[in-house]
Motif scaffolding. Structure first.
Motif, short mmCIF file in Angstrom:
data_model
loop_
_atom_site.label_atom_id
_atom_site.label_comp_id
_atom_site.label_asym_id
_atom_site.label_seq_id
_atom_site.Cartn_x
_atom_site.Cartn_y
_atom_site.Cartn_z
N GLY A 136 41.16 49.67 53.53
CA GLY A 136 40.51 49.03 54.67
C GLY A 136 39.18 48.39 54.30
O GLY A 136 38.87 47.28 54.75
N LEU A 137 38.39 49.06 53.50
CA LEU A 137 37.10 48.51 53.08
C LEU A 137 37.26 47.55 51.90
O LEU A 137 36.81 46.42 51.94
N GLY A 138 37.91 48.02 50.86
CA GLY A 138 37.98 47.27 49.60
C GLY A 138 38.69 45.93 49.74
O GLY A 138 38.29 44.95 49.10
N GLY A 139 39.73 45.88 50.59
CA GLY A 139 40.45 44.62 50.77
C GLY A 139 39.55 43.54 51.35
O GLY A 139 39.65 42.37 50.98
N GLY A 140 38.66 43.94 52.25
CA GLY A 140 37.71 42.99 52.81
C GLY A 140 36.60 42.65 51.84
O GLY A 140 36.23 41.49 51.67
N VAL A 141 36.09 43.68 51.16
CA VAL A 141 34.96 43.48 50.24
C VAL A 141 35.34 42.51 49.13
O VAL A 141 34.60 41.56 48.83
N CYS A 142 36.51 42.71 48.50
CA CYS A 142 36.83 41.87 47.34
C CYS A 142 37.01 40.41 47.75
O CYS A 142 36.59 39.50 47.04
N GLU A 143 37.59 40.19 48.94
CA GLU A 143 37.76 38.80 49.38
C GLU A 143 36.41 38.14 49.68
O GLU A 143 36.16 37.00 49.31
N MET A 144 35.53 38.87 50.35
CA MET A 144 34.23 38.29 50.69
C MET A 144 33.40 38.02 49.43
O MET A 144 32.70 37.00 49.35
N LEU A 145 33.47 38.92 48.45
CA LEU A 145 32.72 38.69 47.21
C LEU A 145 33.29 37.49 46.46
O LEU A 145 32.55 36.68 45.89
N ALA A 146 34.62 37.36 46.45
CA ALA A 146 35.24 36.22 45.76
C ALA A 146 34.89 34.91 46.44
O ALA A 146 34.57 33.92 45.79
N ARG A 147 34.92 34.91 47.76
CA ARG A 147 34.59 33.66 48.48
C ARG A 147 33.12 33.30 48.31
O ARG A 147 32.77 32.13 48.23
N THR A 148 32.25 34.31 48.24
CA THR A 148 30.82 34.04 48.07
C THR A 148 30.54 33.53 46.65
O THR A 148 29.59 32.76 46.46
N GLY A 149 31.38 33.96 45.69
CA GLY A 149 31.24 33.39 44.36
C GLY A 149 30.92 34.36 43.24
O GLY A 149 30.47 33.94 42.17
N VAL A 150 31.14 35.66 43.47
CA VAL A 150 30.96 36.63 42.38
C VAL A 150 32.01 36.32 41.30
O VAL A 150 33.20 36.24 41.59
N GLY A 151 31.55 36.15 40.08
CA GLY A 151 32.41 35.57 39.03
C GLY A 151 33.46 36.48 38.44
O GLY A 151 34.48 36.00 37.93
N HIS A 152 33.23 37.78 38.47
CA HIS A 152 34.19 38.70 37.84
C HIS A 152 34.35 39.93 38.73
O HIS A 152 33.37 40.60 39.06
N LEU A 153 35.56 40.20 39.12
CA LEU A 153 35.85 41.36 39.96
C LEU A 153 36.85 42.27 39.24
O LEU A 153 37.93 41.82 38.83
N THR A 154 36.47 43.53 39.09
CA THR A 154 37.42 44.55 38.63
C THR A 154 37.88 45.31 39.86
O THR A 154 37.07 45.87 40.61
N LEU A 155 39.18 45.29 40.12
CA LEU A 155 39.75 45.79 41.38
C LEU A 155 40.61 47.01 41.08
O LEU A 155 41.66 46.90 40.44
#
Lengths: 233, 78
Positions: A35-54
Motif C-alpha cells: 500500500g505504501l511502497g507502490g505509491g512511493v516508488c511511482e511518485m519518486l520515479a515521476r519526480t525524477g529519482v534516477g535509481h530505485l531499488t525495489l
C-alpha cells in the motif's frame, strides 16, 4: 519537443534544474511494495529519482486490490517487485530500476540497501522495521518511515545517529509482531496519503531542503481530520 | 482536590474508550496519564505513544489544566 525535454517541465520552478539533476543521480531503496511502497516508488520515479531499488519478496493477493496501486486483477499471483519494475519502466524509462523479488532478512538486508542514499520503509511488520533500522544504521543512510492502520497514519525520518523506532515503538523485547492494523485493515486513500508524505520527505532529504520530520512524528487520522506534528525527542 | 480540565484524544482502536466530554474532560489535580488510562479501562499495553501538547511523554506525566493528551496504539501497517 520529445519526452526527454518535456518530462520534468512541470517540476519547475518548484524544483530548480540543479535539484532535478541532483535527483537524477540519487539512489533510493523502497522496502515493501504494498500500500505504501507502490505509491512511493511511482511518485519518486515521476519526480525524477534516477535509481530505485525495489524490494519485496511477496506476490499480489486479491486482498491487496483494495489499496495497493500496483495490484490489478490480472497481476494477482505476480511478484510485487516485478510489477513495480514494469510500472516504473512504463512511467519513466530514464530511471534505473533494480528489482529485488526476495524477502529481506538480517542476513541480506544490508547488502540490498548499502548502495542507496536513502531507504523508504514501507514494511508491514514492526519487527522488520527494527531490522531495517539496524541495516540502515550500518549502511549510514537515513530512513523515511511510514506506517498505517485503517484511516490513521504516521511518518517520521531518522538518520543513523538517531534513536529512530525506539522512540516510537519502545523496547524491542516488548514489541507486538503486528500493529493495530491487524484489526483495522488499511484503506487506500490513507495508504496513498502517507505514501505521498514519504515521497515528499524523501525528496527533501535528498535535496537538503525544507523542514524534515527528523525526531518528529507526523500523525494523521482521517475520521477527525487530525494532522499533527509531534516532538519525539 | 481541585478539578482541572484537559482535552483527550484517543486514536484508532483506542477511540472505543473515548469518554463523553473528551474535549473538556474533568480530572483531579495531580492525575497522571496512567491514572487516566486506568480510569477509562484502557489496557496499558494497548498504548504505544503518549503525547501531551504535541510532545512525547511517558505515563507518569502529571497532567495540568488545559493539557491536550493524545494516546496512540502501535501502528505498523504498510
Amino acid at each position: 519537443m520529445g519526452i526527454g525535454e518535456q518530462r520534468y517541465e512541470r517540476n519547475f520552478e518548484t524544483l530548480t534544474p540543479k535539484e532535478q539533476s541532483r535527483l537524477a543521480s540519487a539512489h533510493v531503496s523502497v522496502l515493501g511494495l504494498g500500500g505504501l511502497g507502490g505509491g512511493v516508488c511511482e511518485m519518486l520515479a515521476r519526480t525524477g529519482v534516477g535509481h530505485l531499488t525495489l524490494i519485496d519478496g511477496d506476490v499480489f493477493e486479491a486482498s491487496n486490490l483494495n489499496r495497493q496501486l500496483l495490484c490489478t486483477e490480472a497481476l494477482v499471483g505476480t511478484p510485487k517487485a516485478r510489477a513495480a519494475e514494469d510500472r516504473i519502466r512504463a512511467v519513466n524509462s530514464q530511471v534505473t530500476v533494480t528489482p529485488v523479488a526476495a524477502y529481506a532478512d538480517k542476513t541480506n538486508l544490508y547488502d540490498m540497501i548499502k548502495e542507496s542514499d536513502l531507504v523508504v520503509d514501507c514494511l508491514d511488520s514492526i519487527h522488520a522495521r527494527f531490522m531495517l533500522q539496524d541495516a540502515a544504521g550500518k549502511a549510514q543512510i537515513p530512513v523515511v518511515a511510514g506506517a498505517i492502520a485503517g484511516v490513521s497514519g504516521q511518518v517520521t525520518v531518522f538518520f543513523p545517529e538517531d534513536k529512530g523506532y525506539d522512540l516510537i515503538y519502545g523496547a524491542r523485547d516488548k514489541l507486538p509482531a503486528r500493529g493495530i492494523e491487524s484489526r483495522t485493515g488499511n484503506i487506500s486513500y490513507c495508504a496513498l496519503l502517507v505514501a505521498a508524505i514519504q515521497a515528499s520527505e524523501s525528496i527533501k532529504v535528498l535535496l537538503g531542503r525544507g523542514d524534515v520530520l527528523r525526531n518528529k512524528l507526523l500523525i494523521m487520522e482521517l475520521w477527525s481530520n487530525t494532522f499533527e506534528v509531534m516532538d519525539l525527542a | 482536590m481541585a478539578a482541572i480540565k484537559i482535552v483527550l484524544k484517543l486514536f484508532v482502536t483506542l477511540a472505543a474508550f473515548l469518554p463523553e466530554n473528551a474535549d473538556n474532560f474533568t480530572i483531579n489535580e495531580g492525575t497522571t496519564v496512567e491514572m487516566v488510562m486506568k480510569d477509562l479501562n484502557i489496557p496499558l499495553d494497548a498504548v504505544k505513544l503518549i503525547f501531551v501538547n504535541g510532545k512525547k511523554h511517558d505515563s507518569t506525566y502529571v497532567l495540568k489544566h488545559g493539557d491536550r493528551l493524545g494516546l496512540f496504539p502501535p501502528v505498523g501497517g504498510g
